[in-house]
Design an enzyme around this catalytic site. Structure first.
Site, PDB file in Angstrom:
ATOM      1  N   ARG A  21       0.943  -1.265   0.182  1.00  0.00           N
ATOM      2  CA  ARG A  21      -0.035  -0.033  -0.236  1.00  0.00           C
ATOM      3  C   ARG A  21       0.765   1.223   0.057  1.00  0.00           C
ATOM      4  NH1 ARG A  21      -3.551  -0.328   4.774  1.00  0.00           N
ATOM      5  NH2 ARG A  21      -1.572  -1.288   5.513  1.00  0.00           N
ATOM      6  N   ASN A  39      -6.309  -2.800   2.120  1.00  0.00           N
ATOM      7  CA  ASN A  39      -6.110  -4.203   2.167  1.00  0.00           C
ATOM      8  C   ASN A  39      -7.739  -4.719   2.224  1.00  0.00           C
ATOM      9  OD1 ASN A  39      -3.495  -4.533   2.257  1.00  0.00           O
ATOM     10  ND2 ASN A  39      -3.530  -4.258   4.655  1.00  0.00           N
TER      11      ASN A  39
END
Length: 95
Positions: A21, A39
């Site tokens: 990320r 996520n």
């Protein structure tokens, strides 16, 4: 003429717990892409990314490799709806 596009991306592989990320945020900011990354509970990463067609293509290409510790098995990309309120590219909580 600048063509803007939005893609919803689902990334499968070893993409959680490896800095994926943060990597996506850095790539998006470098390319001027807006949106978010998070996520998912099933171990994948989901993104909504908007930007100029060329920049968005380069962003998706960068996401195919990911950071050093990641292993990207697949990216499922579909046209998405741009979020008008998007400022920059941010990490969101797990969905």
């Amino acid at each position: 003429m600048t063509v803007m596009a939005t893609q919803r991306l689902i990334v499968s592989g070893r993409v959680q717990g490896v800095g994926y990320r943060d990597y996506a945020v850095r790539q998006a900011k470098a390319l001027g892409v807006t949106g978010w990354v998070r996520n998912t509970r099933d171990g994948r990463v989901e993104m909504l990314a908007s930007g100029e067609d060329d920049a968005l293509g380069r962003f998706v290409d960068a996401c195919r490799s990911g950071p050093t510790l990641a292993r990207v098995d697949a990216i499922d990309a579909h046209p998405g709806e741009e979020e008008r309120s998007a400022k920059g590219f941010t990490k969101r909580f797990t969905a």
